[in-house]
Design a protein around this motif. Structure first.
Motif, mmCIF file in Angstrom:
data_model
loop_
_atom_site.group_PDB
_atom_site.id
_atom_site.type_symbol
_atom_site.label_atom_id
_atom_site.label_comp_id
_atom_site.label_asym_id
_atom_site.label_seq_id
_atom_site.Cartn_x
_atom_site.Cartn_y
_atom_site.Cartn_z
ATOM 1 N N GLU A 70 39.474 23.164 32.946
ATOM 2 C CA GLU A 70 39.172 22.906 31.542
ATOM 3 C C GLU A 70 37.690 23.110 31.249
ATOM 4 O OE1 GLU A 70 42.329 19.877 29.751
ATOM 5 O OE2 GLU A 70 41.030 18.933 31.245
ATOM 6 N N LEU A 71 37.429 23.672 30.082
ATOM 7 C CA LEU A 71 36.055 23.873 29.645
ATOM 8 C C LEU A 71 35.407 22.520 29.358
ATOM 9 C CD1 LEU A 71 33.760 25.740 28.603
ATOM 10 C CD2 LEU A 71 34.850 25.608 26.349
ATOM 11 N N SER A 72 34.253 22.293 29.950
ATOM 12 C CA SER A 72 33.524 21.046 29.699
ATOM 13 C C SER A 72 32.128 21.376 29.180
ATOM 14 C CB SER A 72 33.399 20.222 30.988
ATOM 15 O OG SER A 72 32.488 20.833 31.889
ATOM 16 N N VAL A 73 31.443 20.333 28.707
ATOM 17 C CA VAL A 73 30.080 20.547 28.233
ATOM 18 C C VAL A 73 29.159 20.981 29.376
ATOM 19 C CG1 VAL A 73 30.266 19.014 26.247
ATOM 20 C CG2 VAL A 73 29.551 18.063 28.449
ATOM 21 N N LEU A 74 29.516 20.659 30.613
ATOM 22 C CA LEU A 74 28.724 21.150 31.743
ATOM 23 C C LEU A 74 28.709 22.670 31.762
ATOM 24 C CD1 LEU A 74 27.155 20.847 34.405
ATOM 25 C CD2 LEU A 74 29.355 20.650 35.577
ATOM 26 N N ASN A 75 29.845 23.285 31.508
ATOM 27 C CA ASN A 75 29.915 24.744 31.489
ATOM 28 C C ASN A 75 29.076 25.333 30.360
ATOM 29 O OD1 ASN A 75 32.231 25.446 33.549
ATOM 30 N ND2 ASN A 75 32.926 23.678 32.394
ATOM 31 N N LEU A 76 29.098 24.699 29.193
ATOM 32 C CA LEU A 76 28.274 25.157 28.075
ATOM 33 C C LEU A 76 26.797 25.009 28.411
ATOM 34 C CD1 LEU A 76 30.263 23.531 25.125
ATOM 35 C CD2 LEU A 76 30.258 25.945 25.775
ATOM 36 N N TYR A 77 26.458 23.896 29.052
ATOM 37 C CA TYR A 77 25.067 23.623 29.425
ATOM 38 C C TYR A 77 24.564 24.692 30.402
ATOM 39 C CZ TYR A 77 21.200 20.218 30.026
ATOM 40 O OH TYR A 77 19.996 19.566 30.017
ATOM 41 N N VAL A 78 25.323 24.948 31.448
ATOM 42 C CA VAL A 78 24.926 25.955 32.436
ATOM 43 C C VAL A 78 24.845 27.334 31.794
ATOM 44 C CG1 VAL A 78 25.642 27.164 34.531
ATOM 45 C CG2 VAL A 78 25.790 24.673 34.426
ATOM 46 N N THR A 79 25.798 27.667 30.940
ATOM 47 C CA THR A 79 25.812 28.986 30.315
ATOM 48 C C THR A 79 24.547 29.238 29.516
ATOM 49 O OG1 THR A 79 28.227 29.049 30.215
ATOM 50 C CG2 THR A 79 27.052 30.465 28.676
ATOM 51 N N VAL A 80 24.120 28.258 28.745
ATOM 52 C CA VAL A 80 22.917 28.431 27.922
ATOM 53 C C VAL A 80 21.655 28.405 28.770
ATOM 54 C CG1 VAL A 80 21.495 27.426 26.094
ATOM 55 C CG2 VAL A 80 23.987 27.553 25.822
ATOM 56 N N ILE A 81 21.514 27.408 29.632
ATOM 57 C CA ILE A 81 20.277 27.282 30.417
ATOM 58 C C ILE A 81 20.111 28.463 31.371
ATOM 59 C CG2 ILE A 81 18.941 25.792 31.954
ATOM 60 C CD1 ILE A 81 19.442 24.738 29.069
ATOM 61 N N SER A 82 21.212 29.058 31.820
ATOM 62 C CA SER A 82 21.114 30.216 32.709
ATOM 63 C C SER A 82 20.574 31.449 31.998
ATOM 64 C CB SER A 82 22.486 30.539 33.322
ATOM 65 O OG SER A 82 23.407 30.993 32.334
ATOM 66 N N ARG A 83 20.480 31.399 30.682
ATOM 67 C CA ARG A 83 19.907 32.511 29.930
ATOM 68 C C ARG A 83 18.395 32.378 29.757
ATOM 69 N NH1 ARG A 83 23.455 34.279 24.807
ATOM 70 N NH2 ARG A 83 21.789 35.834 24.821
ATOM 71 N N PHE A 84 17.827 31.253 30.175
ATOM 72 C CA PHE A 84 16.376 31.092 30.165
ATOM 73 C C PHE A 84 15.813 31.742 31.428
ATOM 74 C CE2 PHE A 84 16.890 26.763 27.785
ATOM 75 C CZ PHE A 84 17.410 27.429 26.688
ATOM 76 N N GLY A 85 14.487 31.953 31.468
ATOM 77 C CA GLY A 85 13.882 32.514 32.662
ATOM 78 C C GLY A 85 14.230 31.709 33.902
ATOM 79 N N PRO A 86 14.461 32.386 35.031
ATOM 80 C CA PRO A 86 14.214 33.786 35.370
ATOM 81 C C PRO A 86 15.321 34.763 34.980
ATOM 82 C CG PRO A 86 14.911 32.628 37.334
ATOM 83 C CD PRO A 86 14.848 31.613 36.234
ATOM 84 N N TRP A 87 16.061 34.420 33.927
ATOM 85 C CA TRP A 87 17.006 35.339 33.312
ATOM 86 C C TRP A 87 18.289 35.508 34.132
ATOM 87 C CZ3 TRP A 87 14.157 34.199 29.626
ATOM 88 C CH2 TRP A 87 12.774 34.406 29.649
ATOM 89 N N ARG A 88 19.262 36.094 33.445
ATOM 90 C CA ARG A 88 20.603 36.142 33.992
ATOM 91 C C ARG A 88 20.743 37.026 35.241
ATOM 92 N NH1 ARG A 88 25.255 35.234 31.045
ATOM 93 N NH2 ARG A 88 25.246 33.081 30.267
#
Length: 214
Positions: free
Chosen positions: A157-175
């Motif tokens: 199941e999709l959780s807020v942890l997945n949303l959190y990781v998805t967004v923060i992983s787009r910050f440096g040092p980039w995807r």
């Protein structure tokens, strides 16, 4: 209506994404604090640290800290199943990794916004950022090594942890580096990038553009 102080491509985005999935009306008060001194002063009225995100509840109460807000919202609407429940065996690891992403990874944004906050000189600033990026990549690697994901990080199941990781992983040092450091989570964040429920949201609040993963 909830109000959230935030900005495009910032730490408010996973909270906005959560509210979008929950179908809860909210208003974003734009505050690009790392570029705009006026915005920083505006948000200092609700968060003395001068940082986004800050959530204003209908009662007028203020919440700050992205992980805390995400945990609060998921628990407030348990029917949406955006977090393991209190008696769910996955609850302990969910709280562990929410805190880990906040403390070990996202916290470095304060330095990346302005390396001179800790750099000894302007000449030293690029080396500071490089070291910060090395540390972040290593933290992603260590997290990836310790999880056993299913469809999502902690299960099916999709959780807020997945949303959190998805967004923060787009910050440096980039995807691109994230994909190499965290191959198991890489597949999950790509899936969330493509989630049709968030297609319009991503386009507005964290748009994909040519070369964005680099």
């Amino acid at each position: 209506m909830l109000k959230i102080f935030g900005a495009v491509g910032s730490g408010s985005v996973p909270i906005e994404a959560t509210l979008t999935l929950l179908g809860i009306p909210y208003e974003v008060i734009e505050a690009v604090t790392w570029e705009d001194e006026a915005a920083r002063k505006r948000i200092e009225t609700v968060n003395p640290l001068g940082q986004v995100p800050a959530l204003v509840l209908p009662s007028g109460e203020i919440m700050t800290e992205s992980a805390a807000i995400l945990i609060y919202l998921a628990d407030l609407y348990p029917q949406a199943r955006l977090a393991p429940g209190l008696n769910d065996p996955a609850r302990a690891q969910y709280l562990r990794w929410m805190t880990y992403v906040s403390a070990a990874i996202y916290a470095f944004a304060w330095i990346k916004d302005d390396a001179m906050r800790i750099a000894a000189s302007k000449d030293d600033a690029p080396r500071v950022i490089d070291r910060v990026h090395d540390r972040i990549a290593d933290c992603w690697r260590k997290m990836d090594e310790q999880i056993t994901p299913s469809h999502y990080i902690l299960g099916d199941e999709l959780s807020v942890l997945n949303l959190y990781v998805t967004v923060i992983s787009r910050f440096g040092p980039w995807r691109t580096r994230f994909y190499k450091s965290a191959p198991k989570m890489a597949e999950i964040v790509r899936q969330i990038d493509a989630d049709p429920r968030l297609k319009e949201f991503w386009a507005k609040r964290f748009p994909f553009y040519e070369g964005w993963e680099q």
